[in-house]
Design an enzyme around this catalytic site. Sequence first.
Site, PDB file in Angstrom:
ATOM      1  N   HIS A  87       6.044 -14.641 -36.439  1.00 16.61           N
ATOM      2  CA  HIS A  87       6.040 -13.594 -37.464  1.00 16.61           C
ATOM      3  C   HIS A  87       6.969 -13.880 -38.625  1.00 16.61           C
ATOM      4  O   HIS A  87       7.136 -13.023 -39.495  1.00 16.61           O
ATOM      5  CB  HIS A  87       6.450 -12.244 -36.871  1.00 16.61           C
ATOM      6  CG  HIS A  87       5.533 -11.718 -35.829  1.00 16.61           C
ATOM      7  ND1 HIS A  87       4.492 -10.853 -36.119  1.00 16.61           N
ATOM      8  CD2 HIS A  87       5.471 -11.938 -34.510  1.00 16.61           C
ATOM      9  CE1 HIS A  87       3.855 -10.553 -35.003  1.00 16.61           C
ATOM     10  NE2 HIS A  87       4.431 -11.201 -33.999  1.00 16.61           N
ATOM     11  N   LYS A 101       9.177   0.152 -46.485  1.00 18.20           N
ATOM     12  CA  LYS A 101       9.326  -0.989 -45.584  1.00 18.20           C
ATOM     13  C   LYS A 101      10.817  -1.208 -45.374  1.00 18.20           C
ATOM     14  O   LYS A 101      11.628  -0.605 -46.073  1.00 18.20           O
ATOM     15  CB  LYS A 101       8.677  -2.246 -46.167  1.00 18.20           C
ATOM     16  CG  LYS A 101       9.063  -2.499 -47.646  1.00 18.20           C
ATOM     17  CD  LYS A 101       8.330  -3.696 -48.237  1.00 18.20           C
ATOM     18  CE  LYS A 101       6.953  -3.390 -48.773  1.00 18.20           C
ATOM     19  NZ  LYS A 101       5.872  -3.992 -47.992  1.00 18.20           N
ATOM     20  N   ARG A 102      11.193  -2.074 -44.418  1.00 20.47           N
ATOM     21  CA  ARG A 102      12.600  -2.387 -44.269  1.00 20.47           C
ATOM     22  C   ARG A 102      13.168  -2.897 -45.593  1.00 20.47           C
ATOM     23  O   ARG A 102      12.456  -3.527 -46.387  1.00 20.47           O
ATOM     24  CB  ARG A 102      12.787  -3.445 -43.180  1.00 20.47           C
ATOM     25  CG  ARG A 102      12.643  -2.900 -41.777  1.00 20.47           C
ATOM     26  CD  ARG A 102      13.665  -1.823 -41.491  1.00 20.47           C
ATOM     27  NE  ARG A 102      14.946  -2.417 -41.217  1.00 20.47           N
ATOM     28  CZ  ARG A 102      15.462  -2.561 -39.996  1.00 20.47           C
ATOM     29  NH1 ARG A 102      14.809  -2.134 -38.940  1.00 20.47           N
ATOM     30  NH2 ARG A 102      16.642  -3.120 -39.835  1.00 20.47           N
ATOM     31  N   LYS A 110      11.834  -8.708 -49.866  1.00 21.42           N
ATOM     32  CA  LYS A 110      10.816  -7.693 -50.152  1.00 21.42           C
ATOM     33  C   LYS A 110      10.977  -7.116 -51.571  1.00 21.42           C
ATOM     34  O   LYS A 110      10.107  -6.446 -52.086  1.00 21.42           O
ATOM     35  CB  LYS A 110      10.854  -6.590 -49.103  1.00 21.42           C
ATOM     36  CG  LYS A 110      10.466  -7.077 -47.689  1.00 21.42           C
ATOM     37  CD  LYS A 110      10.581  -5.961 -46.664  1.00 21.42           C
ATOM     38  CE  LYS A 110      10.398  -6.447 -45.222  1.00 21.42           C
ATOM     39  NZ  LYS A 110       8.988  -6.616 -44.847  1.00 21.42           N
ATOM     40  N   THR A 135       1.700  -5.217 -43.014  1.00 26.03           N
ATOM     41  CA  THR A 135       0.635  -4.409 -42.426  1.00 26.03           C
ATOM     42  C   THR A 135       0.562  -3.070 -43.147  1.00 26.03           C
ATOM     43  O   THR A 135      -0.498  -2.448 -43.200  1.00 26.03           O
ATOM     44  CB  THR A 135       0.877  -4.180 -40.915  1.00 26.03           C
ATOM     45  OG1 THR A 135       2.254  -3.832 -40.721  1.00 26.03           O
ATOM     46  CG2 THR A 135       0.568  -5.437 -40.126  1.00 26.03           C
ATOM     47  N   LYS A 146      -2.637  -0.465 -44.633  1.00 21.21           N
ATOM     48  CA  LYS A 146      -2.735   0.993 -44.475  1.00 21.21           C
ATOM     49  C   LYS A 146      -2.970   1.666 -45.828  1.00 21.21           C
ATOM     50  O   LYS A 146      -3.777   2.590 -45.956  1.00 21.21           O
ATOM     51  CB  LYS A 146      -1.467   1.539 -43.811  1.00 21.21           C
ATOM     52  CG  LYS A 146      -1.247   0.995 -42.395  1.00 21.21           C
ATOM     53  CD  LYS A 146       0.178   1.212 -41.882  1.00 21.21           C
ATOM     54  CE  LYS A 146       0.431   0.344 -40.647  1.00 21.21           C
ATOM     55  NZ  LYS A 146       1.868   0.285 -40.274  1.00 21.21           N
TER      56      LYS A 146
HETATM   57  C1  26Q Z   1      15.821 -11.463 -33.339  1.00 20.51           C
HETATM   58  C2  26Q Z   1      16.948 -11.844 -32.633  1.00 20.51           C
HETATM   59  C3  26Q Z   1      17.935 -10.934 -32.328  1.00 20.51           C
HETATM   60  C4  26Q Z   1      17.783  -9.623 -32.724  1.00 20.51           C
HETATM   61  C5  26Q Z   1      16.660  -9.230 -33.425  1.00 20.51           C
HETATM   62  C6  26Q Z   1      15.681 -10.153 -33.741  1.00 20.51           C
HETATM   63  C7  26Q Z   1      14.483  -9.727 -34.507  1.00 20.51           C
HETATM   64  C8  26Q Z   1      13.922  -8.471 -34.308  1.00 20.51           C
HETATM   65  C9  26Q Z   1      12.810  -8.068 -35.014  1.00 20.51           C
HETATM   66  C10 26Q Z   1      13.873 -10.563 -35.414  1.00 20.51           C
HETATM   67  C11 26Q Z   1      12.747 -10.156 -36.122  1.00 20.51           C
HETATM   68  C12 26Q Z   1      12.203  -8.897 -35.922  1.00 20.51           C
HETATM   69  C13 26Q Z   1      11.027  -8.397 -36.639  1.00 20.51           C
HETATM   70  C14 26Q Z   1      10.249  -9.117 -37.420  1.00 20.51           C
HETATM   71  C15 26Q Z   1       9.119  -8.511 -38.118  1.00 20.51           C
HETATM   72  O1  26Q Z   1       8.909  -7.313 -38.073  1.00 20.51           O
HETATM   73  N1  26Q Z   1       8.299  -9.320 -38.798  1.00 20.51           N
HETATM   74  C16 26Q Z   1       7.138  -8.797 -39.499  1.00 20.51           C
HETATM   75  O2  26Q Z   1       6.029  -8.882 -38.624  1.00 20.51           O
HETATM   76  C17 26Q Z   1       4.899  -8.231 -39.191  1.00 20.51           C
HETATM   77  C18 26Q Z   1       3.789  -8.255 -38.155  1.00 20.51           C
HETATM   78  O3  26Q Z   1       3.272  -9.540 -38.029  1.00 20.51           O
HETATM   79  C19 26Q Z   1       4.483  -8.901 -40.483  1.00 20.51           C
HETATM   80  O4  26Q Z   1       3.432  -8.156 -41.054  1.00 20.51           O
HETATM   81  C20 26Q Z   1       5.653  -8.970 -41.455  1.00 20.51           C
HETATM   82  O5  26Q Z   1       5.293  -9.720 -42.591  1.00 20.51           O
HETATM   83  C21 26Q Z   1       6.859  -9.584 -40.774  1.00 20.51           C
HETATM   84  O6  26Q Z   1       7.985  -9.531 -41.622  1.00 20.51           O
END
Ligand code: 26Q
Length: 807
Positions: free
Chosen positions: A363, A544-545, A550, A652, A656
């Site tokens: 991702h 979004k975050r 972004k 995503t 929407k």
């Molecule tokens: C990793 C290690 C330690 C702690 C937290 C994490 C961590 C947690 C969540 C790293 C990444 C995330 C989330 C990533 C994320 O949400 N990515 C998004 O995924 C979506 C679904 O595929 C995409 O549409 C987005 O583009 C992408 O940013």
Amino acid sequence: MERNALLDKPVTDLSLTPNVLKADILRHLTFTIGKDAANASVYDWRMALSFAIRDRIVEPWFASTRRTWAEDHKRVYYLSMEFLIGRILEDATINLGLQDVAAAAMAEFGQDIQDLIEDEPDAALGNGGLGRLAACFMESMATLGCPAYGYGIRYEHGLFRQRFEGGRQVETPEDWLKQTHPWEFARPEAAYTIGFKGQIETRAGAEVWVPSETVIAEAHDTPVVGWQGKWANTLRLWSAKPTTQFDLERFNRGDYTAAAEPETLARTLARVLYPDDTTYQGKELRLKQEFFLTSAALQDIIRRFLTSHSDLKLLPKHVAIQMNDTHPAIAGPELIRLLTDDHGIGFDEALTIARACLGYTNHTLLPEALERWATFTFGNVLPRHMQIVERIDSWHRRAYPNRPHYVGIVKHQEVRMGELAFIMSHKVNGVSALHSDLVKKSLFPELHRLHPGRIINQTNGVTPRRWLKMANRPLAGLITDTIGSGWEADLDRLRELEPHVEDAGFRKVFDAAKRENKVELANWVKAELGVSVSPDALFDVQIKRIHEYKRQLLNILETIAHWHKVRSDPKGNWVPRVRIFGGKAAPGYAVAKEIIRLINDVGQVINNDPQTGDLLKVIYPANYNVSMAERLIPASDLSEQISTAGKEASGTGNMKFMMNGAPTIGTLDGANVEILHEVGADNFFLFGLTADEVALRREDPDHSKKAIEASQPLQDVLQMIAEGRFSPDEPDRYHGLVHRVWHHDYFLVAADFDAYHAAQGEVDRAYRDRDRWLKMAALNTARSGFFSSDRTIRSYMSEIWSVKSAL
Ligand code: 26Q
């Protein structure tokens, strides 16, 4: 297996009358909640209704489980550290087709069902896109009759709550489990021991891991029902329990802290979701969480397999395991460990079995987000897995002698989870066409060369049940009135709306539906924030975050430029705008938090400027979450998808908005590329550098300085901020921020500013032409069928999982 006809027969009739449901609600209110209707609160009624609805899910759920066993279907196991579910009551009610019956029943009790629906806290067990995708996938798998389990962690505290104090983000703990969570069933009998640390001992020539710390993973099951209740799957979330309540031996020795260690570990393990989706931090507790989820899931999967089979070599025929990013990538080594150490299979064979079961979804390409663990930490927490990882790596090196020396799982005293997940999977996928290309070209170029065909694309999708049918009743109603029902599970049918777009009568109703949503949002904004916004204004939304890539900063800078222009000509023919922001910053991400503060500071000034009045407002409601998205997206006119090209894996939210009839202003990034392709260039406001151009532009160290010097509007904006126009009480508050735009603009805000500003001008011109705009908006809905997560899941089922629908 002999089928028991009696067992297959549903005992509840889904074609319920309000009276039957009413009786059930009252029964639950009385006997489950123990309340009298005369003094029941909204909470009591919500519980009663939730239990009555839940009763109706249990039967399709049992029937699905029985069928999967009886027909020996292959099962999908979706392993994810995050499931961003949101509210459940309304979604379940709609999928069972009970929304009208339930509303009528509650009305007879003098209750507005909307109040009950909104009383439910969001299950916020995720940060953003990745977690929400897992939730959409669960719903689509249930809709398609794909036998599946989601495995995750039952965090006591989901994603933190966000407040603003003086415009700054303040985090407070989230406590969704404070009230009874009516959607889960505790399964204390489904429990596994999870070990950590300790050493490897050789016993009878075999190596065995003797952990020094253990916890018990205990299952909590939530049924996930699909469209029309034809199938239901299980979301199994693990909570942590101490193995021994108390170490009496240690206590008696006087070591009181150590005596409580087992409890302390169990209490911290599933306590809180890591709120940082931007930078991995190598924290031991996070690694423990990842192993906790993964080991519990794999033990459960093997136990279930062995209930009806005996030859573990056949595991891949019956089991597909999907890793949602690298977070559960320890699944490779753990599955090998269970197969070798516990079940006596040889290493090479175990590796082959594991790889045939596993798939890995990537991702992100952001280097700072790629998980790497110091071998010290990894070897300490998971000593046996460290050995197995080394063995996998040397096996791979030997099996592929062409592998360059700099490629590998363990490098520079770190375990690289991406490489581990890649090597241990039979398929690796990106989440949009552009992203999957970049996964091949820039993330794993060497592994891609060694394993051509392993990396594939699976463009993300979203569930139209939640994001259209449920969130946007007015538009969903119009769609059904126009093309009939059935589109909910066959979203390509939205194409049938296209001919109607030329019909002025249709456009008028389409317009009215959007307006209804906007009026509702305006009322909510007034109630929540005390700011009046006109529903006739263009609602321009970025939710979004908060992250530099972004580029919420680009949005707010352009907002300031627009404000400046309007002020210089307040009598001009401006399109009134409401710029809406929503999103949380990771608590430790200082730059993102500064952007939040700037947006709020700018809002303070603009919203109180009598010269611009209704022509421009900046709205930033705190604590953006799934439920807020359901309110904002249907009321949006314009979807902001403005990331630096090459950085957003897919997005995503963009899908929407499209479904809900909001055209996109955006860059050629992630799934925007495919949205543009589906909707056509006339119905999309494209701007900005491409991913290739971004890479080129960065080679010029003065790119931002040059872009600023070439743009008077951008200079003016930066000047205003630097002068303290938006922070009069502390004029130099944003000096650092302005300096960074001039000199360290990694995400090319300056380079894309003029193009964005011009594209926003195009938006205004298009919006003024009502017919043009409405056609554009309606075509966005009509052409959004591709972005149903049903399409995505069908593709995973055939390309990765080799699993068939059981329906
Ligand atoms: C990793 C290690 C330690 C702690 C937290 C994490 C961590 C947690 C969540 C790293 C990444 C995330 C989330 C990533 C994320 O949400 N990515 C998004 O995924 C979506 C679904 O595929 C995409 O549409 C987005 O583009 C992408 O940013």
